[in-house]
Design a protein around this motif. Structure first.
Motif, mmCIF file in Angstrom:
data_model
loop_
_atom_site.group_PDB
_atom_site.id
_atom_site.type_symbol
_atom_site.label_atom_id
_atom_site.label_comp_id
_atom_site.label_asym_id
_atom_site.label_seq_id
_atom_site.Cartn_x
_atom_site.Cartn_y
_atom_site.Cartn_z
ATOM 1 N N CYS A 277 0.827 -1.214 0.000
ATOM 2 C CA CYS A 277 0.000 0.000 0.000
ATOM 3 C C CYS A 277 0.854 1.254 0.000
ATOM 4 N N SER A 278 1.904 1.258 0.799
ATOM 5 C CA SER A 278 2.784 2.436 0.860
ATOM 6 C C SER A 278 3.397 2.710 -0.501
ATOM 7 N N TYR A 279 3.817 1.655 -1.175
ATOM 8 C CA TYR A 279 4.411 1.840 -2.504
ATOM 9 C C TYR A 279 3.394 2.419 -3.482
ATOM 10 N N ILE A 280 2.201 1.863 -3.502
ATOM 11 C CA ILE A 280 1.171 2.341 -4.429
ATOM 12 C C ILE A 280 0.824 3.793 -4.122
ATOM 13 N N TRP A 281 0.646 4.119 -2.872
ATOM 14 C CA TRP A 281 0.282 5.491 -2.499
ATOM 15 C C TRP A 281 1.377 6.488 -2.871
ATOM 16 N N GLU A 282 2.617 6.106 -2.610
ATOM 17 C CA GLU A 282 3.723 7.054 -2.759
ATOM 18 C C GLU A 282 4.229 7.189 -4.191
ATOM 19 N N THR A 283 4.110 6.146 -4.992
ATOM 20 C CA THR A 283 4.756 6.172 -6.313
ATOM 21 C C THR A 283 3.793 6.164 -7.492
ATOM 22 N N SER A 284 2.541 5.805 -7.281
ATOM 23 C CA SER A 284 1.624 5.764 -8.425
ATOM 24 C C SER A 284 1.451 7.166 -8.994
ATOM 25 N N PRO A 285 1.680 7.343 -10.285
ATOM 26 C CA PRO A 285 1.606 8.682 -10.882
ATOM 27 C C PRO A 285 0.166 9.090 -11.163
ATOM 28 N N PRO A 286 -0.086 10.384 -11.300
ATOM 29 C CA PRO A 286 -1.414 10.819 -11.754
ATOM 30 C C PRO A 286 -1.673 10.312 -13.172
ATOM 31 N N LYS A 287 -2.924 10.110 -13.493
ATOM 32 C CA LYS A 287 -3.301 9.701 -14.840
ATOM 33 C C LYS A 287 -3.073 10.866 -15.794
ATOM 34 N N THR A 288 -2.388 10.590 -16.907
ATOM 35 C CA THR A 288 -2.149 11.617 -17.915
ATOM 36 C C THR A 288 -2.548 11.085 -19.293
ATOM 37 N N VAL A 289 -2.729 12.006 -20.218
ATOM 38 C CA VAL A 289 -2.934 11.645 -21.613
ATOM 39 C C VAL A 289 -1.860 12.335 -22.439
ATOM 40 N N ARG A 290 -1.888 12.116 -23.737
ATOM 41 C CA ARG A 290 -0.868 12.650 -24.635
ATOM 42 C C ARG A 290 -0.588 14.130 -24.366
ATOM 43 N N GLY A 291 0.689 14.459 -24.317
ATOM 44 C CA GLY A 291 1.086 15.831 -24.039
ATOM 45 C C GLY A 291 1.294 16.105 -22.563
ATOM 46 N N GLY A 292 1.131 15.057 -21.737
ATOM 47 C CA GLY A 292 1.355 15.216 -20.313
ATOM 48 C C GLY A 292 0.238 15.900 -19.557
ATOM 49 N N HIS A 293 -0.961 15.974 -20.148
ATOM 50 C CA HIS A 293 -2.085 16.615 -19.478
ATOM 51 C C HIS A 293 -2.590 15.730 -18.336
ATOM 52 N N PHE A 294 -2.726 16.339 -17.158
ATOM 53 C CA PHE A 294 -3.289 15.607 -16.029
ATOM 54 C C PHE A 294 -4.785 15.393 -16.248
ATOM 55 N N VAL A 295 -5.224 14.184 -15.957
ATOM 56 C CA VAL A 295 -6.633 13.835 -16.116
ATOM 57 C C VAL A 295 -7.367 14.097 -14.805
ATOM 58 N N THR A 296 -8.467 14.831 -14.882
ATOM 59 C CA THR A 296 -9.329 15.035 -13.721
ATOM 60 C C THR A 296 -10.392 13.945 -13.693
#
Length: 632
Positions: A277-296
């Motif tokens: 759990c600690s690994y998933i919480w600390e290292t999982s990146p935000p979801k992005t799409v092409r161009g590095g846009h963060f997904v809301t």
């Protein structure tokens, strides 16, 4: 907003029914529409009845939530979603996706009523929607486990990168670029009983996974069958991690695992779960799409709708098409949000009437910059010029309304002030106070005194001189009557001189009003040019950042391919390493071609925006027939 979303229990995001197939649920979309923060999407897939839901409940820091079940029947149907505040990343929302178990016996028995690709589509959607994919299995990572993960080999058949077909044989295949868009891969091995060692040497969990993914040399059907799933995992998922778990409790207690207290669960298993759990919480990146846009959250819901709709139509989900559709929706929303912000900020700061147009334009500049900043933060590069031009047009319309309202407020205040100040003058006119010898000079003296008091009044606004001029013009007829009746002005030349003097004064007042109007028009044109230059500057900055991200993505892919080439050489697979080297050479060529084309592309986009802005401003001035003076 997202931090206040309360989801006591998960909801179904994508229902999987025998009658309708895959259907996105409106309740889940409504929840996601309220998540305006970037989302970290952690999904889990794997065979049914392997304990996937237990791990997801732990990631939500809950004992219950996703249904565990206790029989051989799969409880989770479709894809279920749980949005919770992220425990380690402020300003982010953790979206957990628990998926229907793959290889459900019940579905196999009813295959004639089900889509034979049902499990594959569930796996494809899990890959497309997540930023971290957890694959959950039992026992060990052996050939049987690899065979059970055959869905990964179908990804290249069920996902397209581009909407248009490849134009050249020299271009990379879609699947060879999946590494840019696919999630981090975590393999969770449950009920693990082996010792982590190779040739008597202790190894880590990650080394155990990488050893299991090593390829065999040769080209026989058996070797191809052995290598294919391993090749796909290595090719599609550059970021890989492995966790092994002991059995959590005695076999008879497993049926009530979610009810067990921590002291009833194996301590080693609890430590493993905490580490996981600690690994998933600390290292999982935000979801992005092409161009590095963060997904809301809202964008995630739109992606789910787009992918499922495509599958329902019988087509293959296309990453490019999904992002284009998402960009269209997000850019439209970005324009609306930016215009709303501009209007709200102006309403908060503009106190009508403003004393000068310059004050109003200075506030407009500040508010427009904030609106443009918001737009650029949300907007996608796809067709951005047209959306930015639309923003420019709408802000211009709102600004002009503020200018009009400012002028009207000034007019109302000035007319009220003159009405109040002229009460004594009007009374004296009615009483005939000026129908005496010298009455005209007396009237002009009172009128000048009124003008003096009027000019001393603060806060009259931009229409102060124009309204005064209109007031004095209305008094000309009265002044002429008084002048004609003034018995003291018997000499004709004196009368003519006095009349000529009055006309000269009125002409000078009119010229002064006209000069101020021309100065204000020039201020507005200069502000338009400033606005256009600011839009151009921000667009260039946005495009340069986008291009930098694009080059960074290509560099990451080249780095991954280089590492894979080295690994293939170490494994003695020279033919595959040579193929990887050729692939990397094509990537390098694409990298430098893209880099060389960046500046010309940015210049074209900037010029396009300027042309669109010029059309907008010309249209705005069409009522007065003006044109944009390039010398300003």
């Amino acid at each position: 907003m997202a931090s206040r979303i309360l989801m006591p229990v998960p909801v179904c995001l994508i229902e999987n029914s025998q009658r309708k197939g895959l259907v996105v649920q409106q309740e889940a979309l409504q929840v996601l529409s309220e998540v305006t923060q970037p989302v970290v999407v952690v999904a889990i897939a794997g065979l049914y009845r392997t304990g996937k839901s237990y791990l997801m409940n732990r990631l939500a820091r809950q004992r219950k939530g996703f249904s565990l079940g206790s029989s051989m029947q799969s409880h989770t149907k479709g894809i279920w979603m749980w949005c919770v505040p992220h425990p380690c990343k402020p300003g982010h929302t953790l979206v957990l996706l628990d998926t229907e178990g793959l290889g459900d016996v019940e579905k196999v028995w009813k295959k004639q009523k089900c889509d034979i690709n049902n499990d594959t589509w569930i796996f494809v959607l899990t890959v497309l929607l997540s930023s971290t994919l957890i694959y959950n299995s039992k026992g060990t990572i052996d050939q049987q486990a690899m065979d059970q993960l055959h869905y990964v080999m179908k990804l290249s058949e069920h996902i397209k990168l581009k909407a248009a077909p490849e134009k050249s044989e020299d271009e990379l295949k879609d699947s060879e670029k999946f590494v840019l868009f696919f999630p981090t891969f975590v393999w969770a091995v449950r009920d693990f009983t082996l010792r982590l060692e190779v040739d008597g040497k202790e190894i880590s969990e990650d080394e155990y996974l990488e050893n299991a993914l090593k390829l065999k040399a040769g080209s026989s059907p058996e070797i191809e069958h052995y290598n294919q799933p391993r090749t796909c995992i290595r090719q599609f998922f550059p970021g890989r991690k492995c966790f092994v778990f002991d059995q959590p409790a005695r076999k008879r207690d497993l049926v009530r695992l979610e009810e067990l207290q921590d002291d009833e669960i194996d301590p080693e298993f609890l430590q493993q779960v905490e580490k996981f759990c600690s690994y998933i919480w600390e290292t999982s990146p935000p979801k992005t799409v092409r161009g590095g846009h963060f997904v809301t959250g809202n964008m995630l819901g739109k992606l789910a709708e787009t992918y499922v709709k495509t599958i329902q139509s019988g087509a293959v989900p296309c990453l490019e098409s999904a992002v284009v559709a998402l960009a269209e929706a997000e850019n439209t929303a970005a324009v609306k949000a930016a215009v709303t912000l501009y209007e709200d900020l102006m309403k908060q700061q503009v106190k009508l009437p403003m004393e000068t147009l310059q004050e109003l334009l200075e506030l407009h500049t500040k508010c427009e910059q904030e609106a443009l900043k918001l737009f650029m933060a949300r907007a996608f590069e796809d067709n951005i010029c047209c959306f930015q031009a639309d923003l420019l047009r709408q802000v211009q319309q709102v600004k002009e309304k503020f200018c009009t309202d400012n002028e009207q407020a000034s007019r109302v205040k000035c007319e009220a002030a003159l009405k109040d100040l002229s009460q004594d003058l009007e009374r004296r006119i009615r009483d005939g106070a000026y129908s005496v010898p010298g009455g005209y000079e007396l009237f002009k003296g009172d009128e000048q005194a009124l003008v003096g008091k009027y000019r001393e009044l603060p806060g009259k606004g931009v229409k102060a001189d124009a309204v005064l001029q209109e007031f004095l013009q209305r008094k000309q007829a009265v002044a002429k009557v008084i002048l004609n009746a003034d018995v003291s002005l018997t000499e004709k030349d004196k009368e003519l001189k006095t009349g000529e003097q009055d006309r000269n004064e009125r002409a000078e007042q009119e010229r002064e009003v006209q000069r101020k109007k021309e100065a204000e028009d020039k201020q507005k044109l200069q502000d338009q040019l400033r606005s256009c230059e600011e839009h151009k500057l921000q667009l260039r900055k946005k495009l340069e950042e986008s291009c930098a991200k694009q080059l960074e993505e290509l560099q990451k892919m080249m780095s991954h391919k280089s590492k894979e080439e080295s690994a293939l050489l170490r494994e003695g697979l020279c033919d595959k390493a040579t193929h990887m080297q050729l692939m990397n050479s094509r990537l390098e060529q694409e990298y430098y071609t893209t880099k060389n084309n960046i500046m010309s592309w940015i210049e074209i986009m900037a010029k396009t925006l300027l042309d669109l802005a010029d059309v907008i401003f010309r249209h705005w001035r069409s009522g007065s027939g003006g044109s944009l003076p390039r010398s300003l």
